[in-house]
Every structure is written in C-alpha cells, then in structure tokens.
Write a protein that holds these residues in place. Structure first.
Motif, PDB file in Angstrom:
ATOM      1  N   THR A 153       0.875  -1.171   0.000  1.00 20.63           N
ATOM      2  CA  THR A 153       0.000   0.000   0.000  1.00 20.63           C
ATOM      3  C   THR A 153       0.908   1.215   0.000  1.00 20.63           C
ATOM      4  OG1 THR A 153      -1.763  -1.142   1.176  1.00 20.63           O
ATOM      5  CG2 THR A 153      -1.774   1.263   1.286  1.00 20.63           C
ATOM      6  N   ARG A 154       0.712   2.100  -0.988  1.00 16.50           N
ATOM      7  CA  ARG A 154       1.604   3.244  -1.133  1.00 16.50           C
ATOM      8  C   ARG A 154       0.908   4.398  -1.843  1.00 16.50           C
ATOM      9  NH1 ARG A 154       1.924   0.159  -5.248  1.00 16.50           N
ATOM     10  NH2 ARG A 154       2.398   0.887  -7.330  1.00 16.50           N
ATOM     11  N   MET A 155       1.490   5.556  -1.706  1.00 17.95           N
ATOM     12  CA  MET A 155       0.999   6.730  -2.421  1.00 17.95           C
ATOM     13  C   MET A 155       1.750   6.835  -3.747  1.00 17.95           C
ATOM     14  SD  MET A 155       0.939  10.746  -1.281  1.00 17.95           S
ATOM     15  CE  MET A 155       2.699  10.968  -1.412  1.00 17.95           C
ATOM     16  N   GLU A 156       1.001   7.041  -4.809  1.00 23.39           N
ATOM     17  CA  GLU A 156       1.598   7.277  -6.115  1.00 23.39           C
ATOM     18  C   GLU A 156       2.137   8.709  -6.150  1.00 23.39           C
ATOM     19  OE1 GLU A 156       1.645   5.166  -8.984  1.00 23.39           O
ATOM     20  OE2 GLU A 156       1.090   3.601  -7.570  1.00 23.39           O
ATOM     21  N   PRO A 157       3.032   9.044  -7.089  1.00 18.44           N
ATOM     22  CA  PRO A 157       3.487  10.437  -7.199  1.00 18.44           C
ATOM     23  C   PRO A 157       2.298  11.380  -7.414  1.00 18.44           C
ATOM     24  CG  PRO A 157       4.890   9.003  -8.494  1.00 18.44           C
ATOM     25  CD  PRO A 157       3.728   8.162  -8.026  1.00 18.44           C
ATOM     26  N   VAL A 158       2.332  12.503  -6.730  1.00 19.55           N
ATOM     27  CA  VAL A 158       1.257  13.490  -6.804  1.00 19.55           C
ATOM     28  C   VAL A 158       1.265  14.148  -8.182  1.00 19.55           C
ATOM     29  CG1 VAL A 158       0.444  15.691  -5.858  1.00 19.55           C
ATOM     30  CG2 VAL A 158       1.321  13.914  -4.336  1.00 19.55           C
ATOM     31  N   LEU A 189      -3.241   9.649  -5.301  1.00 19.08           N
ATOM     32  CA  LEU A 189      -3.731   8.265  -5.302  1.00 19.08           C
ATOM     33  C   LEU A 189      -2.977   7.443  -4.267  1.00 19.08           C
ATOM     34  CD1 LEU A 189      -3.894   7.502  -9.135  1.00 19.08           C
ATOM     35  CD2 LEU A 189      -5.799   8.003  -7.611  1.00 19.08           C
ATOM     36  N   ILE A 190      -3.744   6.734  -3.448  1.00 17.20           N
ATOM     37  CA  ILE A 190      -3.176   5.756  -2.532  1.00 17.20           C
ATOM     38  C   ILE A 190      -3.641   4.406  -3.071  1.00 17.20           C
ATOM     39  CG2 ILE A 190      -2.963   4.981  -0.142  1.00 17.20           C
ATOM     40  CD1 ILE A 190      -2.289   7.980  -0.545  1.00 17.20           C
TER      41      ILE A 190
END
Length: 156
Positions: A58-63, A73-74
């Motif tokens: 589970t991670r945040m994509e580049p903004v 997006l997470i």
C-alpha cells in the motif's frame, strides 16, 4: 516641472501574477503530498495483518498537480497467489463462493494447502475509507494553508 510615478509595485505584482500558475502548482503538490502521506500512514495502520503483504504494497503514487487541480492516489496492489486483489475484499467484503465445474476449490493459505467445496463470505474490514474520513480535517488544513501561501505570494 517633472512628475515621477513609482510603478515598481505594479510591475512586481504583474511578475508575481505571471508566475502564479507555477507557484500554485508547487503549493498544491506540497499540500497533496502531505495529505496523501497522512492517509497512507493511517490506512496502513488500519489494515488487518495476516502476512503483512497488504501493508507492504500500500503506497501513495506520485502526486499529479497543475494550477487547476491535484490528484493524489493511494493504492494497494497486494494479490493472492492466484492473482486475486484481496485489499478490495478487505475494504468491501466478499460473497462466499463454491466450486463450479469442479469437485473442489484448491488454494494455499497461511502456508497450508486447502481443498474445500466452498468458502464462506467475508465481512468488510475497511481501511482506506476510514483513513480518508479520519484525515479530512488534516487534508482541509493542508489545502487551506496552501491557498493562504498562494495569496501571500501573489499579493506580495
């Protein structure tokens, strides 16, 4: 008689106005990153742990930011050995299912090989929506602060 008018402030305002879209983009990106990381951190803390795979993936994509908006997006890309995206089942639950066209279902869980005719339903154990809900005030503050910084920048 000479008349001098100092228009340096107007020229400076014009320069700041021309640079405003790039400044807005930077501020939205900063606010989006802070908000996204907060939601990601909280979501990870709410994921029920069996193997740790869902947390790890589970991670945040580049903004993605522009002067007109921001996208944060997470994602949780964890999958079972058969390719089933189980974070979706965690978030929303799933119906039970049974073997169709075959005598039994076959899968591995917890390191054990399982043969069964049916699998019961699983209740939802949401982690992403609660993380977003609990982070709303923080997210709103990040973007309100970004808005204030843009106003200060443009206004001088």
């Amino acid at each position: 008689m000479d008349l001098e008018i100092d228009i340096s402030q107007i020229v400076a305002l014009a320069a700041r106005s021309e640079a405003a879209p790039a400044h807005i983009t930077r501020e939205l990106s900063v606010a989006g990153r802070a908000a996204g990381l907060a939601v990601e951190r909280l979501a990870k803390s709410l994921i029920p742990v069996k193997t740790g795979n869902a947390k790890a993936l589970t991670r945040m994509e580049p903004v993605q930011a522009s002067a007109s908006g921001v996208t944060v997006l997470i994602v949780s890309t964890a999958q079972s050995a058969s390719g089933f995206p189980y974070p979706i089942a965690l978030e929303y639950g799933r119906k039970g299912f049974s073997a169709k066209g075959k005598k039994v279902l076959h899968f591995v869980t917890g390191g054990k090989e399982v043969f069964t005719k049916r699998v019961g339903p699983a209740a939802a154990r949401p982690f992403m929506q609660p993380a977003l809900d609990r982070s709303t005030a923080f997210i709103e503050k990040q973007f309100a602060d970004a808005y204030e910084r843009v106003l200060v920048y443009v206004g001088g």
